[in-house]
Design a protein around this motif. Structure first.
Motif: not given
Length: 495
Positions: A201-202, A204-206, A208-209, A273-274, A276-277, A280
């Motif tokens: 997850t981390r 993916d988010i990273k 994506r950002n 996004m932040q 959601s991070i 998470l």
């Protein structure tokens, strides 16, 4: 005549001397007279000493002669008395010898009869002893067999219980190890999956950002380049015409506003996004805390299981120690019982040997009537039998009832004990009488014998009187008297 002349001459000399010479002459004369008196005194002392020694020698010789004569007289009288005593003693000895011979013959006959009776009694006694020994051996064999069977039963039971406990303990230990391993594997898998999900997850988010930032950067760079080009064009066209510049300015402002709106939208997206991070991350922290709590609970459960296993081990070791102590006590008691039984057997054999020895020393009367007659009357004996028939009420009476078989034995034992006390008293009386007779015999022998030791003490058969000797002083010793001790007196005091 010469003396007178000498005296006259001496007077003339003194008349012709001075006073000092006269004093010196008188001193010399007094010294000469003192020396003469001292010499006379020494001569008298030596004469008395010689006379004393002579008297002592004469006294010793006379005393020796008197002692020899008195010994000869006493020996003659004593020899006559001893001859008469020997004749009487020889006749008495012959009579006693004849009487002893007759007694010995009677005793030999009695001894042969007693030996026959003793042999017959010994055979019967040995038969009874053999029967008792066989009975005792049978009882010991049965007790030993019973003890061995009980020992085997206890050993088998102990071994079976021990094997059962050990197998159960091994099964429980294996089960606990399996449970612990399964729980550790399960939580390790959960932890690995949670970590993988978090990482994925981390990532993916990273990613994506990063892609969104790159796209926005590219877009903004293109926009900035376009604006820069438009600005350059507007700057070129500004020089051409202001209206065109104003129109361009308005169009650029609108475009700038749109760009600002797009930037705001992008910033809001970035903020979401932040958020959601962070959500998470909080979920990940909560999942970590839950996994740590579950792991802690499993650790506590494992410690409890380990503690129970240790307690079970301690109980098992205590049970083993208790069983070992019981087995040790059983072994010690069995050895003590065996030793006690062996001691009883040894004591019985010793009693049998002593009984045989005592049987040989018994008299004919004791063999015929071994038990003394009771001193109780018929009424007292009947009352005693009635009391014996009644059941005992006390524990001590019940215990004594078990030993009623030894009543005859205690009768014989008490009889022997009383006879022994009587013999000891008789021996003490005979010992005292013997001492008195020894004292009288010694006094008699001291009275009839003559020796230096006896003469030092009073003796009723010997009285010696010695004459005294007086020494008269001579004319020379009249000026000074001396104390003189008689020689007989000195001899009497020294002997």
């Amino acid at each position: 005549m010469p003396k007178k002349g000498a005296k006259k001459g001496g007077g003339g000399k003194q008349a012709g001397m001075t006073e000092e010479e006269r004093l010196l002459y008188m001193q010399q004369r007094a010294q000469a007279e003192d020396e003469m008196a001292k010499r006379k005194e020494d001569m008298l002392t030596q004469f008395l000493k010689d006379k004393l020694q002579k008297e002592e020698r004469n006294s010793a010789v006379n005393l020796h002669k008197l002692t020899q004569q008195w010994r000869a007289v006493l020996r003659q009288t004593r020899a006559a008395e001893l001859r008469s005593d020997i004749a009487v003693l020889s006749q008495t000895f012959e009579r006693v010898l004849d009487r002893k011979d007759s007694v010995i013959k009677c005793l030999v006959c009695d001894l042969s009869e007693a030996e026959q009776q003793s042999a017959q009694a010994l055979r019967s006694h040995l038969q009874c002893v053999d029967c008792l020994l066989a009975l005792q051996k049978g009882r010991l064999a049965s007790l030993e067999q019973q003890w061995n069977s009980s020992l085997e039963g206890l050993s088998y039971e102990f071994n079976s219980e021990r094997e059962q406990i050990l197998s159960q303990h091994q099964q429980e230990c294996a089960y606990l190890e399996d449970v612990t391993f399964a729980m550790e594997q399960f939580y390790m898998e959960v932890d690995v999956e949670a970590r993988q999900d978090y990482q994925s997850t981390r990532d993916d988010i990273k990613n994506r950002n990063i892609e969104e930032k790159h796209a926005l950067r590219i877009q903004l760079e293109g926009t900035v380049e376009g604006l820069w080009r438009q600005f350059q064009q507007a700057l070129r066209s500004y020089n051409e015409a202001t209206e065109d510049r104003h129109v361009a300015f308005e169009s650029l402002r609108t475009r700038d506003q749109r760009s600002a709106q797009e930037i705001d939208t992008q910033m809001r997206r970035l903020q979401k996004m932040q958020d959601s991070i962070s959500a998470l991350r909080s979920r990940l922290n909560s999942s970590q805390r839950e996994s740590e709590g579950a792991a802690r609970g499993l650790r506590v459960a494992r410690e409890e299981v380990t503690l129970q296993a240790r307690q079970l081990k301690t109980q098992l070791s205590c049970a083993r120690a208790a069983e070992r102590n019981q087995l040790t006590n059983l072994t010690v008691r069995s050895n003590a019982a065996a030793k006690k039984l062996q001691g009883i057997i040894t004591k019985g054999e010793r009693l049998l040997r002593l009984a045989e020895m005592c049987r040989k020393l018994e008299t004919e009367h004791e063999k015929v009537l071994p038990f003394y007659t009771s001193s109780l009357t018929a009424e007292e004996e009947s009352q005693e039998r009635a009391n014996a028939m009644e059941p005992p009420s006390e524990e001590l009476a019940q215990a004594m009832l078990d030993y009623s078989v030894l009543e005859r034995f205690w009768q014989r034992y008490n009889k022997v004990l009383l006879e022994r006390l009587c013999l000891e008293q008789e021996r003490g009386a005979l010992t005292r009488e013997n001492q008195q007779l020894r004292v009288l015999l010694r006094q008699y022998l001291d009275g009839i014998s003559v020796s230096d030791e006896i003469l030092r003490h009073r003796n009723p058969l010997l009285m010696v009187s010695r004459p005294t000797l007086a020494v008269q002083p001579t004319a020379d010793a009249q000026r000074k008297r001396h104390t003189v001790i008689e020689a007989a007196h000195i001899v009497q005091r020294t002997l």
